[in-house]
Each structure stands twice: as C-alpha cells, then as structure tokens.
Design a protein around this motif. Structure first.
Motif, PDB file in Angstrom:
ATOM      1  N   ILE A 180       7.927   8.661  -2.046  1.00 33.83           N
ATOM      2  CA  ILE A 180       6.692   7.880  -1.890  1.00 33.83           C
ATOM      3  C   ILE A 180       6.608   7.371  -0.453  1.00 33.83           C
ATOM      4  CG2 ILE A 180       5.346   5.894  -2.685  1.00 33.83           C
ATOM      5  CD1 ILE A 180       6.905   6.019  -5.320  1.00 33.83           C
ATOM      6  N   LEU A 181       5.458   7.554   0.148  1.00 37.20           N
ATOM      7  CA  LEU A 181       5.184   7.012   1.478  1.00 37.20           C
ATOM      8  C   LEU A 181       4.445   5.692   1.302  1.00 37.20           C
ATOM      9  CD1 LEU A 181       5.194   7.642   4.599  1.00 37.20           C
ATOM     10  CD2 LEU A 181       2.861   8.506   4.263  1.00 37.20           C
ATOM     11  N   PHE A 182       4.974   4.625   1.928  1.00 34.58           N
ATOM     12  CA  PHE A 182       4.328   3.321   1.780  1.00 34.58           C
ATOM     13  C   PHE A 182       4.206   2.617   3.125  1.00 34.58           C
ATOM     14  CE2 PHE A 182       8.861   2.703   1.133  1.00 34.58           C
ATOM     15  CZ  PHE A 182       9.166   1.539   1.822  1.00 34.58           C
ATOM     16  N   ARG A 183       3.280   1.663   3.158  1.00 30.79           N
ATOM     17  CA  ARG A 183       2.960   0.972   4.411  1.00 30.79           C
ATOM     18  C   ARG A 183       3.562  -0.423   4.428  1.00 30.79           C
ATOM     19  NH1 ARG A 183      -3.163   0.225   6.917  1.00 30.79           N
ATOM     20  NH2 ARG A 183      -2.518  -0.547   8.959  1.00 30.79           N
ATOM     21  N   LEU A 184       4.025  -0.824   5.615  1.00 30.11           N
ATOM     22  CA  LEU A 184       4.683  -2.112   5.788  1.00 30.11           C
ATOM     23  C   LEU A 184       3.890  -3.033   6.710  1.00 30.11           C
ATOM     24  CD1 LEU A 184       8.222  -0.681   6.495  1.00 30.11           C
ATOM     25  CD2 LEU A 184       7.652  -2.055   4.500  1.00 30.11           C
ATOM     26  N   GLY A 185       4.282  -4.290   6.691  1.00 25.74           N
ATOM     27  CA  GLY A 185       3.715  -5.249   7.629  1.00 25.74           C
ATOM     28  C   GLY A 185       4.628  -5.459   8.818  1.00 25.74           C
TER      29      GLY A 185
ATOM     30  N   ASN B  88       4.240   2.035  10.998  1.00 28.27           N
ATOM     31  CA  ASN B  88       4.350   1.018   9.950  1.00 28.27           C
ATOM     32  C   ASN B  88       4.541   1.617   8.557  1.00 28.27           C
ATOM     33  OD1 ASN B  88       2.050  -0.362  12.037  1.00 28.27           O
ATOM     34  ND2 ASN B  88       3.866  -1.558  11.536  1.00 28.27           N
ATOM     35  N   TYR B  89       5.029   2.852   8.529  1.00 27.31           N
ATOM     36  CA  TYR B  89       5.235   3.525   7.250  1.00 27.31           C
ATOM     37  C   TYR B  89       6.694   3.921   7.059  1.00 27.31           C
ATOM     38  CZ  TYR B  89       0.223   3.999   6.339  1.00 27.31           C
ATOM     39  OH  TYR B  89      -1.103   3.743   6.090  1.00 27.31           O
ATOM     40  N   VAL B  90       7.104   3.930   5.802  1.00 28.10           N
ATOM     41  CA  VAL B  90       8.450   4.347   5.414  1.00 28.10           C
ATOM     42  C   VAL B  90       8.331   5.274   4.209  1.00 28.10           C
ATOM     43  CG1 VAL B  90      10.621   3.548   4.345  1.00 28.10           C
ATOM     44  CG2 VAL B  90       9.677   2.338   6.327  1.00 28.10           C
ATOM     45  N   ARG B  91       9.210   6.255   4.132  1.00 28.05           N
ATOM     46  CA  ARG B  91       9.273   7.146   2.973  1.00 28.05           C
ATOM     47  C   ARG B  91      10.545   6.857   2.198  1.00 28.05           C
ATOM     48  NH1 ARG B  91      10.481  13.031   4.475  1.00 28.05           N
ATOM     49  NH2 ARG B  91      12.571  12.204   4.173  1.00 28.05           N
ATOM     50  N   VAL B  92      10.401   6.696   0.893  1.00 31.13           N
ATOM     51  CA  VAL B  92      11.561   6.451   0.046  1.00 31.13           C
ATOM     52  C   VAL B  92      11.652   7.547  -1.007  1.00 31.13           C
ATOM     53  CG1 VAL B  92      10.291   4.905  -1.523  1.00 31.13           C
ATOM     54  CG2 VAL B  92      12.790   4.778  -1.397  1.00 31.13           C
TER      55      VAL B  92
ATOM     56  N   GLU C 154       0.841  -1.191   0.000  1.00 27.46           N
ATOM     57  CA  GLU C 154       0.000   0.000   0.000  1.00 27.46           C
ATOM     58  C   GLU C 154       0.882   1.250   0.000  1.00 27.46           C
ATOM     59  OE1 GLU C 154      -2.984   2.296   3.107  1.00 27.46           O
ATOM     60  OE2 GLU C 154      -2.761   0.111   3.260  1.00 27.46           O
ATOM     61  N   TYR C 155       0.600   2.190  -0.891  1.00 28.93           N
ATOM     62  CA  TYR C 155       1.368   3.429  -0.956  1.00 28.93           C
ATOM     63  C   TYR C 155       0.443   4.614  -1.210  1.00 28.93           C
ATOM     64  CZ  TYR C 155       0.890   2.692  -6.012  1.00 28.93           C
ATOM     65  OH  TYR C 155       0.382   2.482  -7.276  1.00 28.93           O
ATOM     66  N   ILE C 156       0.947   5.811  -0.917  1.00 28.47           N
ATOM     67  CA  ILE C 156       0.172   7.027  -1.113  1.00 28.47           C
ATOM     68  C   ILE C 156       0.617   7.679  -2.424  1.00 28.47           C
ATOM     69  CG2 ILE C 156      -0.559   9.220  -0.087  1.00 28.47           C
ATOM     70  CD1 ILE C 156      -1.108   6.655   1.602  1.00 28.47           C
TER      71      ILE C 156
END
Length: 362
Positions: free
Chosen positions: A303-308, A335-339, A294-296
């Motif tokens: 990009i901000l995306f969600r992790l498990g 549970n989010y990371v920005r790349v 899942e990403y925004i």
C-alpha cells in the motif's frame, strides 16, 4: 573519468530495501520486520523447500540451460507451447534481454514516470533514450503514452499492477490501447503481482494474446522465491526465439529451477498467500482510515500512503523501531511511503509504531 561510459557516470543506481540483518546490527535490535520489498511474509512453499534440498547434491553441475522442466510446468499451467516461454534470473534480467533484443541505437523506450525503476535504469545502462509519461490518478495513462509514440518508439513498459502505486489498467483500456498502436512496437506488461489481483476486469493477456506483446511474471512475490531470482516471459515464439539468443547461458540456477517447478504444484500455499494479503489489506485500510491517513487503493501486496512529514524521516524513525518500510524518495514522492502487507503481527506492529511516531511528532 574517460574510461567510463557517460551514460554510466550519470546513472542513479537502484536502491533496494534495507536487509533485516543489517538493520539489526545498525540499531542493536533483536526483532525486525521487513515490510519494504513486497516479499511474501509466509516464506515459500514447503514443496519448494523440499525440492531445493533434493537438488543440492547436483550443484557441482551446470544447470539445465534450456530450463526444460520449469517450461514444461508453465506450459501445462497456462496451456501454451513451451517455446513461447523464456526463463530469466529474475524479471530484471528479462527486462535487460528485451531492451538488448529489440531496441536499436536511436530508438526509444516509453513508460510511466512513477513505476518500477528498473525500466529506466536498464534502459540507460543500455544507452537507450527513456521517455517518462506522468501517471493519472496514480495509474498508467495509456492515452497519454499513445500521444508520446513516434517513429523512434520501439518498446513500451507497463507495470500492471503498478509498483509502487498498486493501481492497474483494466482489460478494456488495454485492448483499446493495443488496437490503436503499431504492431512494430513491442509492449511489455509486467505482471509481477498478478496472483494478488482480485478484480474481474483485469486484462487476461494470455487468453487474448497479440504478437507484439510480452508478459513478464515472477516467482519472487506470491511464490516467495525472491532470493533465488527466477522470472519468466511469455510471448510470441518468434520474439522468444530472438530473446533466447541474447540471454546468457545457464542464467537460471539449479535450485531456482527445482523450487519453481515444485512451487507451481502447491496451489494451497498460493491460496493462503493471497487470502492473507486480501484480509490484512482490509485491516490496514481500516487503520489508515481511523488515523486519517490518505492511501492509494491497491490490487497488489503493498500500500502506498501519504504522510505529513518527509518520507526519509519517517522511514528512519520506523527503522529504529524495528520496522523496515520503503520511502518513496527515489520516485520523487517526498511525502509518500510504501508498506508491504505482512502477517497480522507484522501489520499490527507497523500500525503501533506508526501511531507512536505520529504522537512523537505532535
């Protein structure tokens, strides 16, 4: 400690992205890709590099305190008077100058609860009350911000596009918001990533300018001059005049001024930077879709995306593999990371190591 101000004791400092050299030393790596701080992976304009080399011989002298040449270049680019422009040692200094200039004791600042952290940090350094309004669908909720306005409200910060979500508020939303609030409230639109925006409904605040609006922009992102620290504010000349009284003299160094003037001339470099991000953004979207991540959707160069898994755990695992990403722990998105969107090889390496981490975690 009684000798330290209470607001400083309680302050949580800004945590910057981990440097490449430090990561190499810590993990004994020969190759590290930094995709954590939204820098331009192409570097900076060759014209800017040339200008800096030519300016080195004059660094024994103080820089031009008035920033004449860079103001003239920006004035020509945007077709505005130079006295509507103020240069700063990065946008961070300008945020500080704005708060010092306009917010009196007992007044407050409003912004989002998940946005550029320096709005809150610098407000608290200046012992100013900071009010956070939740995002709605990962974007600024201007209607909710409006409801928080009261007689103590003096300043509103709106990051557009927003960092760390990459979302934006459109022209119609902005116009409606500005018409509905008092002109005694200063509204700052931080447009650090505007060069990457590809949306026709993005607000053109320089064309439809209002006297209580300040626009912040920077040379740190698309122009690739993050290490030189140079940003600028555009506002009504009266507001700029008062802000100019507050800023420190010689706040923008000689090399930064020279590089910025040259960078503004290099439209080819900016076009290449923009095209790279737009192309590689599609690549990363495709990879995330394949992985079911899942990403925004973003209009910026990240990009901000969600992790498990916990973001700190993931970021640490990526560091060991030579890829620096930005965990969102400071933003309370556990549970989010920005790349940052980098060059093709950097993005491919990021995805490859991402897949390995997922497989290791299964």
């Amino acid at each position: 400690m009684n000798i330290v101000k209470k607001n400083v004791i309680n302050l949580k400092p800004y945590i910057p992205g981990k440097p490449i050299e430090e990561t190499k030393r810590e993990f004994s790596l020969s190759r590290v890709y930094k995709l954590a701080s939204n820098e331009n992976s192409l570097g900076c304009s060759p014209l800017a590099q040339k200008a800096m080399k030519e300016s080195i011989s004059s660094i024994n002298r103080y820089p031009d305190g008035a920033c004449f040449y860079i103001k003239r270049a920006l004035s020509k680019k945007f077709r505005i008077k130079s006295d509507r422009i103020l240069l700063g040692n990065g946008s961070d200094e300008l945020i500080d100058v704005i708060i010092k200039t306009f917010v009196k004791k007992g007044e407050s600042v409003i912004s989002a609860d998940c946005t550029f952290l320096e709005y809150e940090i610098i407000s608290k350094v200046n012992d100013v009350r900071f009010i956070k309004v939740p995002l709605k669908g990962f974007k600024y909720d201007l209607e909710a911000i409006k409801k928080k306005i009261n007689s103590k409200t003096k300043l509103i910060f709106i990051a557009n596009p927003n960092n760390p979500t990459g979302t934006y508020v459109n022209g119609q939303e902005v116009n409606r918001f500005l018409k509905s609030i008092s002109k005694e409230i200063v509204v700052v639109f931080d447009e650090a990533y505007i060069e990457y925006v590809d949306k026709k409904d993005f607000p053109d605040l320089l064309k439809n300018f209002q006297s209580n609006v300040i626009v912040l922009r920077t040379f740190s992102k698309a122009y690739g001059l993050a290490g030189l620290r140079i940003g600028y504010a555009i506002a009504d000349e009266v507001l700029i005049g008062y802000m100019n009284r507050v800023r420190q003299p010689f706040n923008v160094n000689t090399l930064a001024q020279s590089a910025a003037v040259a960078a503004l001339k290099d439209n080819v470099f900016i076009r290449k930077s923009r095209e790279l991000v737009l192309k590689q953004k599609k690549f990363l979207y495709k990879q995330f879709d394949k992985l079911g991540i899942e990403y925004i959707p973003t209009v910026a160069n990240f990009i901000l995306f969600r992790l498990g898994m916990d973001c700190l755990v993931f970021a640490r695992k990526m560091l060991k593999k030579g890829v620096i990403v930005r965990d969102m722990k400071q933003y309370e998105l556990d549970n989010y990371v920005r790349v940052t969107i980098g060059k093709e090889k950097e993005n491919m390496t990021f995805i490859k190591e991402f897949v390995r981490i997922i497989e290791e975690d299964i």
